[in-house]
Design a protein around this motif. Structure first.
Motif, PDB file in Angstrom:
ATOM      1  N   ASP A 136      13.291 -11.773   6.688  1.00 41.31           N
ATOM      2  CA  ASP A 136      12.639 -11.840   5.377  1.00 41.31           C
ATOM      3  C   ASP A 136      11.560 -10.771   5.267  1.00 41.31           C
ATOM      4  N   ASP A 137      11.230 -10.389   4.026  1.00 36.17           N
ATOM      5  CA  ASP A 137      10.110  -9.461   3.864  1.00 36.17           C
ATOM      6  C   ASP A 137       8.777 -10.189   3.854  1.00 36.17           C
ATOM      7  N   THR A 138       8.830 -11.512   4.038  1.00 34.66           N
ATOM      8  CA  THR A 138       7.624 -12.310   4.244  1.00 34.66           C
ATOM      9  C   THR A 138       7.784 -13.095   5.547  1.00 34.66           C
ATOM     10  N   LEU A 139       6.678 -13.618   6.042  1.00 32.92           N
ATOM     11  CA  LEU A 139       6.638 -14.170   7.397  1.00 32.92           C
ATOM     12  C   LEU A 139       6.636 -15.690   7.458  1.00 32.92           C
ATOM     13  N   GLU A 140       6.466 -16.371   6.345  1.00 34.38           N
ATOM     14  CA  GLU A 140       6.171 -17.800   6.445  1.00 34.38           C
ATOM     15  C   GLU A 140       7.364 -18.641   6.876  1.00 34.38           C
ATOM     16  N   ALA A 178       2.677 -17.963  10.259  1.00 30.69           N
ATOM     17  CA  ALA A 178       1.710 -17.092   9.579  1.00 30.69           C
ATOM     18  C   ALA A 178       0.802 -17.866   8.628  1.00 30.69           C
ATOM     19  N   GLU A 179       1.322 -18.896   7.970  1.00 29.44           N
ATOM     20  CA  GLU A 179       0.494 -19.662   7.035  1.00 29.44           C
ATOM     21  C   GLU A 179      -0.667 -20.346   7.752  1.00 29.44           C
ATOM     22  N   GLN A 180      -0.420 -20.798   8.992  1.00 29.59           N
ATOM     23  CA  GLN A 180      -1.463 -21.476   9.747  1.00 29.59           C
ATOM     24  C   GLN A 180      -2.438 -20.478  10.378  1.00 29.59           C
ATOM     25  N   VAL A 181      -1.915 -19.376  10.895  1.00 32.67           N
ATOM     26  CA  VAL A 181      -2.759 -18.408  11.587  1.00 32.67           C
ATOM     27  C   VAL A 181      -3.580 -17.588  10.591  1.00 32.67           C
ATOM     28  N   PHE A 182      -2.957 -17.262   9.470  1.00 31.45           N
ATOM     29  CA  PHE A 182      -3.624 -16.447   8.446  1.00 31.45           C
ATOM     30  C   PHE A 182      -3.549 -17.165   7.095  1.00 31.45           C
ATOM     31  N   PRO A 183      -4.260 -18.266   6.921  1.00 30.45           N
ATOM     32  CA  PRO A 183      -4.097 -19.087   5.712  1.00 30.45           C
ATOM     33  C   PRO A 183      -4.498 -18.396   4.417  1.00 30.45           C
ATOM     34  N   ASP A 184      -5.286 -17.349   4.515  1.00 28.32           N
ATOM     35  CA  ASP A 184      -5.776 -16.682   3.304  1.00 28.32           C
ATOM     36  C   ASP A 184      -5.009 -15.408   2.971  1.00 28.32           C
ATOM     37  N   ARG A 185      -3.816 -15.226   3.589  1.00 30.43           N
ATOM     38  CA  ARG A 185      -3.104 -13.960   3.435  1.00 30.43           C
ATOM     39  C   ARG A 185      -1.799 -14.097   2.640  1.00 30.43           C
ATOM     40  N   ALA A 186      -1.673 -15.141   1.837  1.00 32.56           N
ATOM     41  CA  ALA A 186      -0.453 -15.290   1.029  1.00 32.56           C
ATOM     42  C   ALA A 186      -0.238 -14.035   0.185  1.00 32.56           C
ATOM     43  N   PRO A 187       1.021 -13.622  -0.028  1.00 30.97           N
ATOM     44  CA  PRO A 187       2.278 -14.285   0.314  1.00 30.97           C
ATOM     45  C   PRO A 187       2.849 -13.886   1.682  1.00 30.97           C
ATOM     46  N   TRP A 188       2.023 -13.416   2.573  1.00 27.91           N
ATOM     47  CA  TRP A 188       2.422 -13.158   3.951  1.00 27.91           C
ATOM     48  C   TRP A 188       3.556 -12.121   4.070  1.00 27.91           C
ATOM     49  N   ARG A 189       3.434 -11.051   3.329  1.00 26.96           N
ATOM     50  CA  ARG A 189       4.420  -9.972   3.403  1.00 26.96           C
ATOM     51  C   ARG A 189       4.298  -9.227   4.731  1.00 26.96           C
ATOM     52  N   VAL A 190       5.428  -8.912   5.314  1.00 24.19           N
ATOM     53  CA  VAL A 190       5.441  -8.140   6.557  1.00 24.19           C
ATOM     54  C   VAL A 190       4.618  -6.870   6.377  1.00 24.19           C
ATOM     55  N   ALA A 191       4.777  -6.208   5.247  1.00 30.92           N
ATOM     56  CA  ALA A 191       4.129  -4.916   5.014  1.00 30.92           C
ATOM     57  C   ALA A 191       2.617  -5.018   4.865  1.00 30.92           C
ATOM     58  N   ASP A 192       2.092  -6.243   4.760  1.00 33.05           N
ATOM     59  CA  ASP A 192       0.647  -6.422   4.618  1.00 33.05           C
ATOM     60  C   ASP A 192      -0.043  -6.756   5.937  1.00 33.05           C
ATOM     61  N   PHE A 193       0.727  -6.820   7.031  1.00 28.57           N
ATOM     62  CA  PHE A 193       0.187  -7.181   8.334  1.00 28.57           C
ATOM     63  C   PHE A 193       0.388  -6.037   9.322  1.00 28.57           C
ATOM     64  N   THR A 194      -0.566  -5.877  10.213  1.00 27.72           N
ATOM     65  CA  THR A 194      -0.392  -4.900  11.287  1.00 27.72           C
ATOM     66  C   THR A 194       0.520  -5.476  12.364  1.00 27.72           C
ATOM     67  N   ALA A 219       2.115  -9.794  16.169  1.00 22.72           N
ATOM     68  CA  ALA A 219       2.335 -10.148  17.575  1.00 22.72           C
ATOM     69  C   ALA A 219       1.651 -11.459  17.950  1.00 22.72           C
ATOM     70  N   LYS A 220       0.678 -11.905  17.163  1.00 22.03           N
ATOM     71  CA  LYS A 220      -0.013 -13.163  17.435  1.00 22.03           C
ATOM     72  C   LYS A 220       0.785 -14.384  16.975  1.00 22.03           C
ATOM     73  N   LEU A 221       1.794 -14.172  16.169  1.00 20.02           N
ATOM     74  CA  LEU A 221       2.483 -15.278  15.520  1.00 20.02           C
ATOM     75  C   LEU A 221       3.519 -15.923  16.423  1.00 20.02           C
TER      76      LEU A 221
END
Length: 259
Positions: free
Chosen positions: A50-54, A59-75, A80-82
């Motif tokens: 998916d182009d999103t991670l949830e 990802a929703e739990q680790v980065f709750p404020d980063r919706a919609p959790w797009r791959v392209a928005d994360f380093t 690697a933490k997920l």
């Protein structure tokens, strides 16, 4: 006998697109796996559908404020933490989203081959160049890999044309089921036309096989995503060259000769 290609690894039994799914496919005796490649915010290639991670990570739990959790928005370091396995089952907790480099290294260790899908190329301008760079660095653009162990496919016509422009030797697949009258146009830039199993007929497969593909070989068909024996038998009877499946053991029992 068609190739049996483990879709995102043995993804009925292990979390998709993880090294665990690759290893399970190898343990089951299947040499070919399919994967999906996206690009992170800082330009790393990662193996995720998916182009999103949830859906396939926490990802929703680790980065709750980063919706919609797009791959392209994360380093890459953030991804690697997920946990990419806990959603599938407790035994897979701690599985990670692999980078393409890590994925290729595992395939090499296992002696496996790769059907690589460029996912959503329109979201990642220049991803073809990046993929070819990683393939080259991993030793996957030598004569043996290109001839026997690597196919690149996409729904994006322009994307596979760009791969050909940059590396003309690579075997290329177009994902879709073009109407029979349009097949010659696709044969001009692809070696395979890879359709969803629900769209197939014996007549369509025969029409594909009657054409010569990009590299002067008969055009081939690998169909997706077959999960049950009845469908495997049906598409086998149609004469497909490959079957992409979440359940390679089930399909293998149908298409491999006894003994």
């Amino acid at each position: 006998m068609p190739l049996v290609i483990a879709h995102r690894g043995a993804s009925a039994y292990a979390p998709e697109n993880t090294l665990e799914a690759v290893d399970l496919a190898a343990a089951m005796g299947f040499d070919w796996v399919e994967n999906d490649v996206q690009r992170t915010k800082d330009g790393e290639l990662v193996v995720v559908h998916d182009d999103t991670l949830e859906r396939t990570t926490d990802a929703e739990q680790v980065f709750p404020d980063r919706a919609p959790w797009r791959v392209a928005d994360f380093t890459a370091a953030e991804i690697a933490k997920l946990d990419a396995g806990g959603w599938f089952g407790e035994r897979f907790e701690g599985a990670r989203v692999p980078t393409l480099t890590e994925y290729l290294e595992r395939l090499e260790d296992n002696g496996q081959s790769l059907l690589l899908e460029i996912k959503d190329p329109e979201l990642y301008p220049g991803i073809e160049r990046d993929i070819l760079r990683v393939l080259r660095e991993g030793g996957w653009l030598d004569q043996d890999h290109i001839a026997h162990r690597l196919v690149v496919q996409s729904f994006g016509e322009d994307s596979i044309k760009e791969v050909h422009r940059q590396c003309p030797e690579i075997t290329l697949g177009f994902l879709g089921t073009p109407p029979v009258p349009e097949l010659p146009r696709y044969a001009a830039f692809a070696d395979q036309i890879n359709p969803e199993d629900t769209t197939l007929s014996a007549e369509w497969v025969a029409a594909v096989h009657a054409l010569t593909g990009l590299h002067g070989r008969p055009l081939q068909v690998s169909t997706w995503t077959v999960v049950d024996a009845a469908t495997a038998g049906r598409v086998h009877d149609f004469g497909v060259d490959g079957i992409i499946t979440d359940t390679p053991d089930v399909v293998g029992d149908v298409v491999r000769p006894a003994g």
